[in-house]
Design a protein around this motif. Structure first.
Motif, mmCIF file in Angstrom:
data_model
loop_
_atom_site.group_PDB
_atom_site.id
_atom_site.type_symbol
_atom_site.label_atom_id
_atom_site.label_comp_id
_atom_site.label_asym_id
_atom_site.label_seq_id
_atom_site.Cartn_x
_atom_site.Cartn_y
_atom_site.Cartn_z
ATOM 1 N N SER A 26 29.208 40.477 32.984
ATOM 2 C CA SER A 26 28.096 40.522 32.040
ATOM 3 C C SER A 26 27.570 39.103 31.896
ATOM 4 C CB SER A 26 28.564 41.058 30.678
ATOM 5 O OG SER A 26 29.377 40.097 30.025
ATOM 6 N N PRO A 27 26.418 38.907 31.267
ATOM 7 C CA PRO A 27 25.891 37.551 31.121
ATOM 8 C C PRO A 27 26.822 36.599 30.373
ATOM 9 C CG PRO A 27 24.178 39.164 30.705
ATOM 10 C CD PRO A 27 25.458 39.926 30.818
ATOM 11 N N THR A 28 27.766 37.118 29.618
ATOM 12 C CA THR A 28 28.681 36.252 28.870
ATOM 13 C C THR A 28 29.909 35.847 29.680
ATOM 14 O OG1 THR A 28 29.804 38.173 27.909
ATOM 15 C CG2 THR A 28 27.953 37.231 26.672
ATOM 16 N N GLY A 29 30.132 36.462 30.845
ATOM 17 C CA GLY A 29 31.278 36.088 31.650
ATOM 18 C C GLY A 29 31.856 37.263 32.414
ATOM 19 N N ALA A 30 33.006 37.031 33.021
ATOM 20 C CA ALA A 30 33.700 38.046 33.804
ATOM 21 C C ALA A 30 35.042 38.352 33.160
ATOM 22 C CB ALA A 30 33.906 37.562 35.232
ATOM 23 N N ARG A 31 35.388 39.619 33.115
ATOM 24 C CA ARG A 31 36.703 40.033 32.639
ATOM 25 C C ARG A 31 37.380 40.854 33.721
ATOM 26 N NH1 ARG A 31 37.493 42.136 26.715
ATOM 27 N NH2 ARG A 31 37.467 39.879 26.462
ATOM 28 N N ILE A 32 38.651 40.562 33.937
ATOM 29 C CA ILE A 32 39.432 41.231 34.967
ATOM 30 C C ILE A 32 40.660 41.856 34.323
ATOM 31 C CG2 ILE A 32 40.886 40.866 37.011
ATOM 32 C CD1 ILE A 32 39.016 38.513 37.719
ATOM 33 N N VAL A 33 40.981 43.071 34.715
ATOM 34 C CA VAL A 33 42.272 43.679 34.375
ATOM 35 C C VAL A 33 42.821 44.311 35.649
ATOM 36 C CG1 VAL A 33 41.665 44.102 31.966
ATOM 37 C CG2 VAL A 33 41.315 45.904 33.653
ATOM 38 N N SER A 34 44.148 44.290 35.771
ATOM 39 C CA SER A 34 44.747 44.892 36.960
ATOM 40 C C SER A 34 46.186 45.273 36.695
ATOM 41 C CB SER A 34 44.683 43.925 38.157
ATOM 42 O OG SER A 34 45.584 42.846 37.981
ATOM 43 N N VAL A 35 46.676 46.189 37.517
ATOM 44 C CA VAL A 35 48.085 46.556 37.539
ATOM 45 C C VAL A 35 48.435 46.902 38.976
ATOM 46 C CG1 VAL A 35 47.599 48.974 36.957
ATOM 47 C CG2 VAL A 35 49.887 48.044 36.564
ATOM 48 N N GLY A 36 49.624 46.486 39.415
ATOM 49 C CA GLY A 36 50.019 46.739 40.792
ATOM 50 C C GLY A 36 49.625 45.591 41.700
ATOM 51 N N ASP A 37 49.367 45.903 42.969
ATOM 52 C CA ASP A 37 49.069 44.850 43.938
ATOM 53 C C ASP A 37 47.632 44.879 44.448
ATOM 54 O OD1 ASP A 37 49.235 47.132 45.461
ATOM 55 O OD2 ASP A 37 50.822 46.410 46.789
ATOM 56 N N SER A 38 46.758 45.634 43.809
ATOM 57 C CA SER A 38 45.333 45.503 44.097
ATOM 58 C C SER A 38 44.837 44.218 43.438
ATOM 59 C CB SER A 38 44.553 46.714 43.585
ATOM 60 O OG SER A 38 44.883 47.867 44.333
ATOM 61 N N ARG A 39 43.896 43.546 44.071
ATOM 62 C CA ARG A 39 43.574 42.173 43.690
ATOM 63 C C ARG A 39 42.093 41.954 43.411
ATOM 64 N NH1 ARG A 39 46.950 38.831 48.373
ATOM 65 N NH2 ARG A 39 49.070 39.445 47.705
ATOM 66 N N VAL A 40 41.829 40.873 42.684
ATOM 67 C CA VAL A 40 40.477 40.334 42.512
ATOM 68 C C VAL A 40 40.512 38.874 42.948
ATOM 69 C CG1 VAL A 40 38.585 39.817 40.940
ATOM 70 C CG2 VAL A 40 39.967 41.891 40.594
ATOM 71 N N TYR A 41 39.582 38.529 43.832
ATOM 72 C CA TYR A 41 39.409 37.159 44.303
ATOM 73 C C TYR A 41 38.039 36.644 43.862
ATOM 74 C CZ TYR A 41 43.179 37.863 47.786
ATOM 75 O OH TYR A 41 44.369 38.112 48.419
ATOM 76 N N ARG A 42 37.925 35.308 43.814
ATOM 77 C CA ARG A 42 36.625 34.668 43.619
ATOM 78 C C ARG A 42 36.465 33.563 44.655
ATOM 79 N NH1 ARG A 42 36.172 31.582 38.224
ATOM 80 N NH2 ARG A 42 37.453 30.132 39.433
ATOM 81 N N LEU A 43 35.318 33.569 45.335
ATOM 82 C CA LEU A 43 34.954 32.508 46.261
ATOM 83 C C LEU A 43 33.925 31.620 45.572
ATOM 84 C CD1 LEU A 43 35.160 31.321 49.164
ATOM 85 C CD2 LEU A 43 33.209 32.794 49.760
#
Length: 223
Positions: A123-140
């Motif tokens: 959203s315009p205010t930022g990024a929020r991430i939640v996860s469980v297990g071994d699926s991932r979020v990366y940022r370049l």
């Protein structure tokens, strides 16, 4: 997902794409992807452009548990509904999803089905991430690829506890890949680890949500 423009206003411009394929090991696609409010499991490339808010997520049904393909699909359906109801993505969402999924499959052949999940809410205010297990979020960002989530695996736990060195892990193959936490659809499995984090946005950021079908096949350099 590439974030192309940000400003102090309430707008966000992005280009997004999603790709999924069942691979060659199983007849059904145990992965699912959420983009544009829709869940996809058939082989496809889906593109999207837009402004304002974007919710994207991936889930990977656990193969040794029942109904792996349904587990990933249902988790994303419940995630989308939860964000619509509560107005945002938060760490508690995964616990609400686990309870709801458990109630839906109680007494059926799919009781005990399990899945990983990684979600990114921009959203315009930022990024929020939640996860469980071994699926991932990366940022370049600025040419540097960073894994933002942690893996809820035996390997990560042994590393953080100092019982396994990075060198030992590098030569261990898949020996320590077992999941420590995931979303298991049974009421007795309500205690699990959740990763959550908030991040600032920068124009030109590229974000990647993926399952281990990608990360087990490709190095960070290849990603």
């Amino acid at each position: 997902l590439q974030q192309t423009t940000t400003s102090m206003s309430d707008t966000l411009r992005f280009d997004a794409a999603a790709l999924t394929h069942p691979g060659w090991r199983y007849p059904d696609n145990q992965d699912a992807v959420l983009l544009d409010g829709r869940i996809w499991q058939t082989p496809m490339l889906r593109r999207s452009q837009g402004r304002s808010r974007l919710l994207v997520a991936v889930a990977d049904g656990v193969a040794f548990a029942p109904c792996a393909d349904r587990a990933s699909r249902l988790a994303l359906q419940l995630l989308h509904a939860d964000v619509q109801t509560h107005g945002q993505l938060d760490a508690a969402a995964l616990r609400r999803i686990q309870r709801a999924a458990s109630q839906q499959v109680i007494g059926t052949r799919c009781a005990g089905m399990a899945t990983t999940l990684a979600a990114l809410d921009l959203s315009p205010t930022g990024a929020r991430i939640v996860s469980v297990g071994d699926s991932r979020v990366y940022r370049l960002r600025d040419g540097v690829l960073q894994q933002l989530t942690i893996d809820h695996t035996l390997a990560h736990r042994l590393l953080t506890q100092g019982e396994l060195s990075p060198a030992e892990l590098a030569t261990a193959g898949s020996l320590y890949d077992n999941l420590d936490s995931c979303l298991i659809s049974t009421e007795s499995e309500s205690d699990f680890d959740v990763f959550s984090g908030d991040y600032e946005l920068q124009a030109g950021d590229v974000w990647l949500c993926c399952t281990d079908g990608i990360t087990q096949a490709l190095s960070d350099a290849a990603l």
